[in-house]
Enzyme design. Structure first.
Site, PDB file in Angstrom:
ATOM      1  CE  LYS A  94      -3.802   3.183   1.946  1.00 61.34           C
ATOM      2  NZ  LYS A  94      -3.461   3.524   1.397  1.00 61.34           N
ATOM      3  CD  GLU A 149      -0.960   5.495  -3.801  1.00 69.66           C
ATOM      4  OE1 GLU A 149      -1.927   4.583  -4.600  1.00 69.66           O
ATOM      5  OE2 GLU A 149      -0.917   6.237  -3.547  1.00 69.66           O
ATOM      6  CE  LYS A 197      -8.518   2.333   3.897  1.00 65.53           C
ATOM      7  NZ  LYS A 197      -8.211   3.318   3.632  1.00 65.53           N
TER       8      LYS A 197
END
Ligand SMILES: [Zn+2]
Ligand SMILES: [Zn+2]
Lengths: 347, 533
Positions: B230, B278, B401
């Site tokens: 993450k 991202e 997550k």
């Protein structure tokens, strides 16, 4: 009032017990037990338990009794009737706030002071209307002492409440209206259209309803919600103090809509913080214009401001050419800077 | 304007989701498209450029109400919302405007843009005089653009889905990107079939919930899951269509110009491709602290030095569109395979990289990997079911997550500001300090959330009684209350007085048991800094 020479006179002074008249040896709305108290009205922040004697307005006898208990020494006096305490002339005059609420007029050697207590200017079916009492020195409350506070006529508010209640009833819901148990609850009861449905009350409200009825105030029929067994509350109106919200007490009413009747509901954030469906702007205090108009009407040369937005109102009065000062109040929760949450009990 | 004002009041007066949807549905069903388009635009948080400074509005309102500025400020202090304060202090005229919302917006609001101030003032005063109190409030909100009425885009989308019979995902997609609130747009939005001419339009992001409890116990076999790190950057969507490249941030902002290195690489993507990924500051194969990326965010002009100091990459997570076809319904393993193939054509140095998988064969091994998150400068792990579609919005089940435990410190409340929305009348935005060696409290983090409503009221009351000084909206408070704060990341920062910047600070609990002197020190916190930073 005509101007006197003795402008520095202090007929009433602020002591640690509250406003004190040294010549007459009595306190007005003391904060702690004293030998002799003259009390504006029965709300807890004005009427402290445990004084040796109380002087109250006759109209407020039953509600004060309810607060102070059977053994309290209560002396009552009709509105406008004079009593002499150590040669000081004391009389009580309607403040229009709740049943029996009074302004205290104090006169000595030609000098007149009036302590307003809490007051409102609009007529109220459950108590005598405010009277302007000319004086040299006026001590005014300032609970709603900001220009954002402006009240609509109560008839318009009652119409809103009726419409809301009717609408809830049509949807098969109960309606719970929270409000201050002494004064506001009875004013609401006297103002609503009781033909819409049955009206139930919380115990705190019902006790005071009885005191109002015993004092000759006409209220629609109400049923103490705990006194009855299993009831279908759909379509009914339930009047309860704010303290009952978010307790298990409300569970018995099933599917319901909730509202809160208070001057604080003028602000959206205050209503949302309370997490009620509806806020009704109905106050037993004077709004901003009401405060300014009343203070001017008394003709007072000097004005003390207490209870609420004291600093704001005093500063504004000074700007308007009125000699004013703020009086520190005892309760921290009632200083002008307290948050809505603390003030919402609106006493 | 009346229908919208009524809608606003209804939305504002209920806490119940169903009642809100019902009110929205009723509104959109009956509203003329020209009004509905604007309502939609405002409710989902868009706003036209502000034509007038809020300060000016306040000044004019005070003049109109014949009150001095200080009294306006006191009033605002009690209300906590400028649009509302103005509506409450203006003298009541008894007027109610019959003008429609789109007329108010198009003819009156947009017409204010660029006018000299005296003309703006005249027009504003004229508008207030034509409006009821409720309308004034709405109008002021239109000008200030701060619509917060407890309605999320998701809720609006749900109501529109009921009105149109379309599914929410289709509507969410059509509401992405740039559009003008015209009747034509609104009609196309609700039309059953639409030729999507807009090449820049992104897809709604699929967001994960934090996992509750132990994944080994709840998620079944590990080989049913794709696991990735993450990352702590900016979630973004990279679009290559019709020979053009578009880069969207998750906040639905078109940021194509801000990351030229990413865009230059993306120009080499095959046409008809949309990637989810991202944006990360990245150098020599390693991610840089988020604080570095902040130097790039919001910077319109990019110096060569900044581009050299903080190069940014796009780390690709997922493939949403391929060959111009929506691939979101394909299972994740297929999307990943195709994504891998596309990204393989690019240099391994960046700026277009593939999110690496965390390859393990047991939950225990994965848990061990997670323990290394801090060293890798990631926030933990992402767990994605390998046969999951790419869904819309935040949903449970397919993606989770699994973040690392936060850092915690005990810090002292030192100043406070008002909150927003339903907390606008309360002081809810706090700054916390920790002790330095000299015994001074040094501001260290700001936090907004984590207390119960009852605690918020208590702290608010404390703040009001213990204000030392006021600087504009900020009150400095007598140091007394201690709170336990949590945060995710910690970095050195020359821009902060403490020399430290933390990520996602929040209040864990109020330490009423903890004396002031026992709050943490800067030295303790410095010891948490990553060794190489
Ligand atoms: Zn009071
Ligand atoms: Zn009272």
């Amino acid at each position: 009032m005509t101007t006197r020479n003795n402008r520095t006179s202090l007929l009433l002074t602020l002591t640690e017990y509250g406003l004190y008249c040294a010549v007459g040896d009595f306190y007005i709305d003391p904060w702690q037990p004293v030998p002799r108290a003259v009390v504006t009205h029965a709300h807890s922040d004005h009427c402290v338990y445990g004084c040796q004697t109380y002087l109250v307005a006759q109209a407020g006898e039953h509600v004060c009794r309810m607060r102070l208990g059977e053994t309290a020494l209560l002396q009552t006096v009709a509105y406008g009737e004079a009593t002499y305490l150590n040669g000081v002339r004391v009389s009580l005059h309607p403040a229009g706030h709740i049943l029996g609420s009074a302004q205290i007029r104090v006169e000595y050697q030609g000098e007149v002071w009036v302590v307003s207590g809490d007051y409102k200017r609009e007529a109220d079916a459950t108590c005598a209307s405010f009277e302007v009492i000319p004086c040299h020195h006026f001590i005014s409350e300032a609970t709603f002492g900001l220009p954002i506070y402006h009240w609509q006529p109560s008839q318009a508010i009652f119409a809103q409440i009726n419409q809301w209640w009717r609408n809830n009833a049509e949807h098969g819901k109960a309606t719970i209206l929270y409000c201050y148990a002494l004064g506001k609850a009875q004013r609401v009861l006297a103002g609503i259209d009781a033909s819409i449905g049955r009206v139930f009350t919380h115990g705190a409200v019902e006790r005071l309803n009885q005191a109002y009825r015993a004092s000759g105030v006409a209220l629609p029929e109400t049923v103490y919600a705990m006194s009855v067994g299993k009831v279908d509350y759909r379509g009914a109106l339930i009047i309860a103090p704010v303290s009952a919200r978010a307790t298990s007490w409300v569970n018995r009413f099933g599917d319901h809509a909730s509202g809160f009747a208070s001057g604080w509901m003028r602000i959206r954030g205050a209503r949302r913080q309370r997490a009620v469906d509806r806020g009704f702007v109905l106050s037993d205090h004077a709004d901003w214009d009401g405060l300014l108009a009343t203070i001017k009407a008394t003709g007072a040369e000097r004005v003390g401001v207490t209870h609420g937005y004291t600093a704001v109102l005093a500063r504004r009065l000074l700007e308007l050419g009125i000699d004013a000062y703020a009086i520190e109040t005892r309760y921290r929760g009632e200083t002008n800077d307290a948050s809505e949450a603390e003030l919402a009990s609106e006493t | 304007m009346k229908a919208f004002a009524d809608l606003y009041t209804t939305l504002d007066e209920t806490n119940k989701t169903n009642a809100k949807i019902e009110a929205l549905r009723a509104y959109f069903q009956g509203a003329p498209p020209a009004d509905a388009a604007w309502v939609l635009y405002f409710l989902i948080g868009r706003r036209p450029r502000r034509a007038i400074a809020v300060r000016k509005l306040a000044e004019w309102a005070a003049q109109e109400a014949d009150i001095p500025d200080w009294l306006f400020s006191e009033s605002y202090d009690a209300v906590g919302d400028i649009a509302e304060t103005i509506a409450l202090i203006l003298p009541e005229t008894g007027a109610v405007s019959e003008l429609s919302l789109h007329d108010w917006v198009e003819a009156r609001l947009l017409g204010l843009q660029g006018l000299p101030e005296p003309e703006q003032r005249t027009l504003i005063l004229q508008a207030w005089r034509e409006q009821s109190r409720q309308q004034r409030f709405i109008w002021n909100k239109l000008i200030t653009g701060e619509f917060r009425v407890g309605v999320s885009q998701k809720l609006v989308t749900r109501a529109l889905a009921e009105v149109s019979g379309l599914d929410e995902a289709t509507l969410a997609h059509r509401l992405m990107g740039q559009w003008e609130p015209t009747p034509a747009f609104y009609q196309a939005l609700l039309a059953s079939e639409v030729q999507d001419a807009q090449i820049s339009r992104p897809y709604p992001f699929f967001l994960a919930y934090p996992i509750e409890g132990d994944p080994a116990a709840t998620l079944g076999e590990i080989h049913e899951w794709q696991t990735e790190w993450k990352w702590d950057g900016i979630r973004a969507q990279l679009i290559r269509r019709a020979g053009e490249t578009f880069l969207w941030s998750r906040g639905e902002e078109l940021v194509t110009d801000r990351y030229p290195e990413v865009v230059a690489a993306a120009d080499q993507l095959p046409d008809g491709v949309v990637l989810d990924g991202e944006l990360l500051p990245w150098k020599a194969g390693l991610v840089l602290p988020f604080a570095k990326l902040q130097q790039r965010i919001g910077r319109k002009s990019l110096s060569r030095k900044l581009l050299g100091d903080v190069p940014v990459i796009f780390l690709a997570y997922d493939l949403l569109e391929y060959n111009g076809v929506d691939w979101r319904a394909q299972p994740l393993h297929q999307r990943r395979a195709q994504l891998t193939e596309i990204i393989q054509a690019f240099s391994q140095e960046g700026p277009l990289l593939l999110s690496p998988l965390v390859q393990v064969d047991s939950w225990a091994a994965l848990a061990e990997q997670r323990e290394e998150s801090r060293g890798r400068m990631v926030e933990g792990l992402m767990l994605k079911r390998i046969d999951s579609p790419y869904r819309v919005g935040r949903q449970r089940g397919d993606w989770w997550k699994w973040k690392i435990e936060p850092y915690t410190v005990d810090a002292v409340l030192i100043n406070a500001q008002r909150g927003s929305g339903k907390r606008a009348s309360l002081y809810t935005d706090y700054t916390f300090g920790v002790w330095d060696d000299a015994g001074n409290l040094i501001p260290f983090a700001k936090a907004y959330s984590g207390l119960t409503d009852a605690e918020i009221r208590q702290v608010d009351a404390f703040i009001r009684r213990n204000t030392l000084e006021k600087f504009g909206p900020v009150r400095t408070v007598k140091p007394e209350l201690v709170f336990e704060l949590a945060f995710e990341g910690i970095q050195q920062s020359s821009r902060h007085k403490s020399g430290i910047a933390v990520r996602f600070p929040r209040i864990l609990r109020w330490r009423q048991d903890k004396p002031l002197a026992e709050a943490d020190t800067l030295a303790t916190i410095r010891a948490m800094l990553p060794t190489e930073a």
